[in-house]
Write an enzyme that holds these catalytic residues in place. Sequence first.
Site, short mmCIF file in Angstrom:
data_model
loop_
_atom_site.label_atom_id
_atom_site.label_comp_id
_atom_site.label_asym_id
_atom_site.label_seq_id
_atom_site.Cartn_x
_atom_site.Cartn_y
_atom_site.Cartn_z
N ARG A 171 0.84 -1.22 0.00
CA ARG A 171 0.00 0.00 0.00
C ARG A 171 0.87 1.26 0.00
NH1 ARG A 171 -2.77 -3.72 -0.60
NH2 ARG A 171 -4.90 -4.09 0.13
N SER A 245 -10.02 -0.31 3.72
CA SER A 245 -9.33 -0.62 4.98
C SER A 245 -8.74 0.67 5.52
CB SER A 245 -8.18 -1.60 4.74
OG SER A 245 -8.64 -2.80 4.21
N GLU A 341 -4.00 3.72 6.54
CA GLU A 341 -3.76 3.57 5.10
C GLU A 341 -4.07 4.87 4.34
OE1 GLU A 341 -5.76 1.10 1.99
OE2 GLU A 341 -4.98 -0.54 3.20
#
Length: 345
Positions: A171, A245, A341
Amino acid sequence: MSTPPQTVPVESRVSLRTLNTFGLPAVAAHLVRVRGDADVRRIVDHPKWGRANKFVLGGGSNIVFTHDVDDLVVKVEVPGLRLVRETADAWIVEAGSGEVWHDLVAWTLDQGYPGLENLALIPGSVGAAPVQNIGAYGVELQDRFDSLDVVDLVTGRTVTLDAVACNFGYRDSVFKRHLLGKSVIVRVRLRLPKPWQPVVGYLDLERRMAETGNHAPDARTVFDWVCAIRRAKLPDWRQIGNAGSFFKNPVVTPEQCRDIIGRDPEVVHYPLPDGSIKLAAGWLIDACGWKGKSIGDAGVYERQALVLVNRGNATGGEVVTLARAIQESVYGRFGIRLEPEPVVV
Ligand code: EPU
């Protein structure tokens, strides 16, 4: 004789609420939409806007707005989907960064170019996919990446970057770090390898194979399975605002993992090829009792504790307060620091 400055169609006081998937309230003092390299160059060359700080906004799927934005918001709307070339061992496809990611996945399958099916239904734009190195069900963007084009926000030049230059991580990429706010991704090229092979090692997909008795699914079937799995546990941002997420799955050493197993033997963990261990952040948050809880209108999704949601009129401040409270309780119980994130602005 000097040429007059090109006009740049800048809009003032634009609400960003519908331009971020969390549906958080914020206002852009100035916003400009770009549909190609020339539009970006016009901004760079402009006597006023060329000097302004820029904030590049794609599909708004990975962002938490906690306040209004004074920078010039550059809203990326570059269109286009095409096959660049077909070789003996791959299809190379190119998409404008303003295309919706899921539309690209569906288009490639319709054209008969499989390979992106595991990444179906990920919210956001094509241009945001490499920023985040999006991933799901055993495939990451970097596994299908060929190259991309950016326009530099200082020189106005178009530059092509390969995977090494993008510096992909979990990510993560150079666009979240050194190139943050410095360039606009305009086109992304993906390499879909031949012969196609299904990626079905992920637990949820193995379960589908067992349930259906289909152990050799085609790409369309994998696509349908991934869509069904995601719909069952991830909220559709058009109905319930969210940014996917909210935390990364933390990676720990075997010693740290033993310590956590000592605190709770049920902890969900996966060994990685390099010997480290990935923990399921959703499980850690769930174990701390957060599922379904809220602070103001910011909540923890009932079906997946890793997803924070907007229950109606949440502010970015409420989302950040909730995220901090979750981080503190996970740290208190397991000694693990969860890392968000999305980008918090
Ligand atoms: N779990 C719980 N309780 C929860 C949530 C999860 O016990 O509330 C457990 C699950 O039972 C499972 C494990 O945690 O055993 C992992 O959950 P899941 O398979 O749903 O995947 P994830 O780790 O939560 C990651 C990605 C997702 C991606 C899925 C599928 C991250 C941060 N998230 O989620 O990506 O779609 O795997 O590959 O890596 C995103 O990044 O926005 C995203 C949605």
